[in-house]
Design a protein around this motif. Structure first.
Motif, PDB file in Angstrom:
ATOM      1  N   LYS A   1     -18.733  -0.401   2.060  1.00 47.50           N
ATOM      2  CA  LYS A   1     -17.559   0.004   2.700  1.00 47.50           C
ATOM      3  C   LYS A   1     -17.436  -0.899   3.261  1.00 47.50           C
ATOM      4  O   LYS A   1     -15.885  -1.557   3.491  1.00 47.50           O
ATOM      5  CB  LYS A   1     -17.780   0.920   3.910  1.00 47.50           C
ATOM      6  N   TYR A   2     -18.512  -2.065   4.462  1.00 44.41           N
ATOM      7  CA  TYR A   2     -18.166  -3.251   5.027  1.00 44.41           C
ATOM      8  C   TYR A   2     -17.705  -4.218   4.008  1.00 44.41           C
ATOM      9  O   TYR A   2     -16.552  -4.596   4.445  1.00 44.41           O
ATOM     10  CB  TYR A   2     -18.897  -3.716   5.439  1.00 44.41           C
ATOM     11  N   LEU A   3     -17.932  -4.232   3.208  1.00 43.34           N
ATOM     12  CA  LEU A   3     -17.422  -5.181   1.874  1.00 43.34           C
ATOM     13  C   LEU A   3     -15.969  -4.817   1.051  1.00 43.34           C
ATOM     14  O   LEU A   3     -15.156  -5.514   1.264  1.00 43.34           O
ATOM     15  CB  LEU A   3     -18.758  -5.216   0.239  1.00 43.34           C
ATOM     16  N   TYR A   4     -15.968  -3.832   1.252  1.00 42.38           N
ATOM     17  CA  TYR A   4     -14.712  -3.823   0.046  1.00 42.38           C
ATOM     18  C   TYR A   4     -13.738  -3.232   1.160  1.00 42.38           C
ATOM     19  O   TYR A   4     -12.467  -3.683   0.913  1.00 42.38           O
ATOM     20  CB  TYR A   4     -14.927  -1.519  -0.241  1.00 42.38           C
ATOM     21  N   PHE A   5     -14.251  -2.937   2.925  1.00 38.83           N
ATOM     22  CA  PHE A   5     -13.106  -2.900   3.353  1.00 38.83           C
ATOM     23  C   PHE A   5     -12.281  -4.093   4.333  1.00 38.83           C
ATOM     24  O   PHE A   5     -11.322  -4.426   3.920  1.00 38.83           O
ATOM     25  CB  PHE A   5     -13.717  -2.626   5.025  1.00 38.83           C
TER      26      PHE A   5
ATOM     27  N   SER B   1       2.304   1.959   1.891  1.00 37.80           N
ATOM     28  CA  SER B   1       2.220   3.070   1.824  1.00 37.80           C
ATOM     29  C   SER B   1       0.838   3.229   1.462  1.00 37.80           C
ATOM     30  O   SER B   1       0.292   4.216   1.491  1.00 37.80           O
ATOM     31  CB  SER B   1       4.009   4.000   0.854  1.00 37.80           C
ATOM     32  N   LEU B   2       0.546   2.091   0.704  1.00 39.27           N
ATOM     33  CA  LEU B   2      -1.599   2.759   0.070  1.00 39.27           C
ATOM     34  C   LEU B   2      -2.250   2.031   1.371  1.00 39.27           C
ATOM     35  O   LEU B   2      -3.316   2.773   1.840  1.00 39.27           O
ATOM     36  CB  LEU B   2      -0.969   2.111  -1.312  1.00 39.27           C
ATOM     37  N   TYR B   3      -2.570   0.520   1.539  1.00 39.87           N
ATOM     38  CA  TYR B   3      -3.281   0.548   2.047  1.00 39.87           C
ATOM     39  C   TYR B   3      -4.306   0.544   3.086  1.00 39.87           C
ATOM     40  O   TYR B   3      -5.170   0.599   3.901  1.00 39.87           O
ATOM     41  CB  TYR B   3      -3.178  -1.527   1.858  1.00 39.87           C
ATOM     42  N   PRO B   4      -2.735   1.075   3.917  1.00 38.52           N
ATOM     43  CA  PRO B   4      -3.867   1.386   4.992  1.00 38.52           C
ATOM     44  C   PRO B   4      -4.187   2.899   5.591  1.00 38.52           C
ATOM     45  O   PRO B   4      -5.291   2.920   5.719  1.00 38.52           O
ATOM     46  CB  PRO B   4      -2.729   1.475   5.923  1.00 38.52           C
ATOM     47  N   LEU B   5      -4.422   3.552   4.265  1.00 45.34           N
ATOM     48  CA  LEU B   5      -5.499   4.394   4.291  1.00 45.34           C
ATOM     49  C   LEU B   5      -5.812   3.836   3.626  1.00 45.34           C
ATOM     50  O   LEU B   5      -6.926   4.581   4.319  1.00 45.34           O
ATOM     51  CB  LEU B   5      -4.072   5.224   3.044  1.00 45.34           C
ATOM     52  N   LEU B   6      -5.849   3.349   2.803  1.00 39.58           N
ATOM     53  CA  LEU B   6      -7.353   3.517   2.113  1.00 39.58           C
ATOM     54  C   LEU B   6      -8.356   2.448   3.053  1.00 39.58           C
ATOM     55  O   LEU B   6      -9.279   2.467   3.187  1.00 39.58           O
ATOM     56  CB  LEU B   6      -7.389   1.847   0.892  1.00 39.58           C
ATOM     57  N   LEU B   7      -7.418   1.493   3.993  1.00 34.41           N
ATOM     58  CA  LEU B   7      -8.686   1.184   4.811  1.00 34.41           C
ATOM     59  C   LEU B   7      -8.839   2.024   5.988  1.00 34.41           C
ATOM     60  O   LEU B   7     -10.384   2.019   6.282  1.00 34.41           O
ATOM     61  CB  LEU B   7      -8.136   0.050   5.639  1.00 34.41           C
ATOM     62  N   SER B   8      -8.430   2.736   6.103  1.00 33.68           N
ATOM     63  CA  SER B   8      -8.608   4.076   7.335  1.00 33.68           C
ATOM     64  C   SER B   8      -9.558   5.175   7.063  1.00 33.68           C
ATOM     65  O   SER B   8     -10.634   5.649   7.735  1.00 33.68           O
ATOM     66  CB  SER B   8      -7.528   4.919   7.658  1.00 33.68           C
ATOM     67  N   GLN B   9      -9.740   5.618   5.452  1.00 32.12           N
ATOM     68  CA  GLN B   9     -10.617   5.778   4.968  1.00 32.12           C
ATOM     69  C   GLN B   9     -11.884   5.550   4.293  1.00 32.12           C
ATOM     70  O   GLN B   9     -12.887   6.184   4.314  1.00 32.12           O
ATOM     71  CB  GLN B   9      -9.871   6.836   3.572  1.00 32.12           C
ATOM     72  N   MET B  10     -12.396   3.777   5.034  1.00 33.94           N
ATOM     73  CA  MET B  10     -13.146   3.884   4.412  1.00 33.94           C
ATOM     74  C   MET B  10     -14.316   3.848   5.438  1.00 33.94           C
ATOM     75  O   MET B  10     -15.794   3.793   4.871  1.00 33.94           O
ATOM     76  CB  MET B  10     -12.872   1.949   4.535  1.00 33.94           C
ATOM     77  N   PHE B  11     -14.746   4.225   6.941  1.00 33.13           N
ATOM     78  CA  PHE B  11     -14.428   4.152   7.238  1.00 33.13           C
ATOM     79  C   PHE B  11     -14.678   5.517   8.446  1.00 33.13           C
ATOM     80  O   PHE B  11     -15.381   6.042   8.671  1.00 33.13           O
ATOM     81  CB  PHE B  11     -14.609   3.453   9.027  1.00 33.13           C
TER      82      PHE B  11
ATOM     83  N   ASP C   1     -15.773   9.589   7.644  1.00 30.70           N
ATOM     84  CA  ASP C   1     -16.674  10.506   6.573  1.00 30.70           C
ATOM     85  C   ASP C   1     -16.386  11.516   5.665  1.00 30.70           C
ATOM     86  O   ASP C   1     -17.117  12.279   5.331  1.00 30.70           O
ATOM     87  CB  ASP C   1     -17.932  11.294   7.862  1.00 30.70           C
ATOM     88  N   SER C   2     -15.231  12.210   6.371  1.00 33.96           N
ATOM     89  CA  SER C   2     -14.559  13.263   5.892  1.00 33.96           C
ATOM     90  C   SER C   2     -13.648  13.105   4.871  1.00 33.96           C
ATOM     91  O   SER C   2     -13.635  13.977   3.813  1.00 33.96           O
ATOM     92  CB  SER C   2     -14.155  14.575   6.679  1.00 33.96           C
ATOM     93  N   HIS C   3     -12.672  12.148   4.748  1.00 36.16           N
ATOM     94  CA  HIS C   3     -12.227  11.980   4.270  1.00 36.16           C
ATOM     95  C   HIS C   3     -10.606  12.524   3.769  1.00 36.16           C
ATOM     96  O   HIS C   3     -10.059  12.408   3.012  1.00 36.16           O
ATOM     97  CB  HIS C   3     -12.066  11.221   2.554  1.00 36.16           C
ATOM     98  N   GLU C   4     -10.322  13.185   4.788  1.00 37.83           N
ATOM     99  CA  GLU C   4      -9.335  13.703   4.843  1.00 37.83           C
ATOM    100  C   GLU C   4      -8.290  13.072   5.422  1.00 37.83           C
ATOM    101  O   GLU C   4      -8.418  12.377   6.388  1.00 37.83           O
ATOM    102  CB  GLU C   4      -9.733  15.500   6.350  1.00 37.83           C
ATOM    103  N   VAL C   5      -7.454  13.550   5.009  1.00 39.16           N
ATOM    104  CA  VAL C   5      -5.734  13.644   5.851  1.00 39.16           C
ATOM    105  C   VAL C   5      -4.896  14.747   5.218  1.00 39.16           C
ATOM    106  O   VAL C   5      -5.320  15.243   4.801  1.00 39.16           O
ATOM    107  CB  VAL C   5      -5.238  12.805   4.098  1.00 39.16           C
ATOM    108  N   THR C   6      -4.055  14.676   6.387  1.00 42.38           N
ATOM    109  CA  THR C   6      -3.724  16.154   6.947  1.00 42.38           C
ATOM    110  C   THR C   6      -2.096  16.190   5.875  1.00 42.38           C
ATOM    111  O   THR C   6      -2.007  14.940   5.278  1.00 42.38           O
ATOM    112  CB  THR C   6      -2.663  15.889   8.606  1.00 42.38           C
ATOM    113  N   VAL C   7      -1.413  16.666   5.538  1.00 45.97           N
ATOM    114  CA  VAL C   7      -0.905  17.854   4.308  1.00 45.97           C
ATOM    115  C   VAL C   7       0.448  16.839   5.089  1.00 45.97           C
ATOM    116  O   VAL C   7       1.353  15.463   3.862  1.00 45.97           O
ATOM    117  CB  VAL C   7      -0.274  19.190   4.560  1.00 45.97           C
TER     118      VAL C   7
END
Length: 308
Positions: free
Chosen positions: A22-26, A74-84, A86-92
């Motif tokens: 996840k660190y490399l991907y981030f 629209s895409l990358y900030p979400l990807l970055l936040s999900q890297m760390f 544990d649940s990978h949840e996004v509110t509706v």
């Protein structure tokens, strides 16, 4: 949020357990996102600062770069936040907001290219009337229409999603894909098919048809003109043709489920292919126009190397 309020969040399951990677991907995602923002911002600033670039084609190009930044943000900030996460949840609400931004930027991309193709058509086919037809007011009206049309096409294609009732919350993707979200509704209806068809027609087919008509007319004129004019037309039109071709390939990757065509497609490929446009198009635009259009290339050199 209507009937969908029973589900308060979605889980993006495609991240899986990537462990220390996840660190490399981030780092990779962050560098790529910042590179997109910097490359497009520099092009916008160069066009804004250099008065010689205050022409319709370059104003429309600035709008295209704004959309590249919008799509990437629209895409990358979400990807970055999900890297760390544990649940990978996004509110509706956040998921729907991402969909709104992503699926508004898609038609805005092709509509911007359609406006630029129209500009080239007037420039090459009606050069004596160019300054009259493509005046400043007309250009900014075209930009306004691009964004209004893009937003309305999103509303028309996806507005019913907000009232759906969901029986599951697991999205097998790394972002909020409307196709996968609709499959979570209960019961799954024909609305998914209607949504895809309307999105394809409004966001892809109509603007692509306008682009095709413009370039067919340009091709017809170029066949009868001098070699010098042909070379000029090729120079100014090549970046747009490459951009449209790349978008066309990307939309094929998005709309076709390759698992149903080719057996044993790796999960990584199945995840990345639908994101092809969002990954490569925002970086392709500033480099294609920056290196291929002489005026912008010269302005780059003055802006980056001659400023004291």
């Amino acid at each position: 949020m209507g009937n969908s309020s029973e589900i308060v969040s979605f889980v993006l399951s495609a991240y899986g357990n990537i462990g220390e990677l996840k660190y490399l991907y981030f780092i990779i995602i962050l560098v790529w996102y910042l590179s997109i923002c910097v490359a497009n911002t520099v092009l916008i600033v160069v066009i804004r600062v250099d008065r010689r670039l205050h022409e319709p084609m370059y104003i429309l190009l600035s709008n295209l770069c704004v959309n590249e930044i919008n799509a990437s943000t629209s895409l990358y900030p979400l990807l970055l936040s999900q890297m760390f996460s544990d649940s990978h949840e996004v509110t509706v609400p956040w998921c729907f907001l991402q969909m709104c931004c992503l699926y508004t930027s898609a038609p805005a991309e092709l509509c911007s290219l359609a406006a630029m193709a129209y500009d080239r058509y007037i420039s090459i086919c009606h050069p004596l009337r160019y300054n009259i037809i493509m005046n400043t007011e007309r250009v900014f009206l075209m930009i306004l229409l691009v964004w209004v049309y893009s937003f309305l096409s999103f509303i028309f294609s996806f507005s019913f999603i907000f009232s759906l009732k969901f029986c599951g919350n697991i999205i097998h993707s790394v972002y909020c894909d409307h196709q996968l979200i609709i499959r979570l509704s209960c019961p799954v209806s024909i609305q998914s098919f209607i949504s895809d068809i309307s999105f394809a027609i409004l966001s892809v087919f109509i603007p692509f048809s306008l682009i095709l008509v413009s370039y067919m007319k340009i091709l017809g004129v170029c066949r009868k003109t001098s070699k010098e004019n042909k070379q000029k037309a090729v120079t100014t039109c090549t970046p747009q043709i490459i951009s449209v071709s790349n978008l066309f390939v990307g939309y094929i990757f998005y709309f076709i489920d390759f698992r149903s065509v080719v057996s044993q497609v790796p999960d990584e490929v199945h995840i990345i292919l639908p994101m092809y446009v969002l990954i490569f198009q925002p970086m392709l635009t500033p480099f294609m126009y920056g290196f291929n259009l002489p005026k912008i290339r010269q302005s780059y050199q003055r802006f980056l190397f001659e400023r004291k």
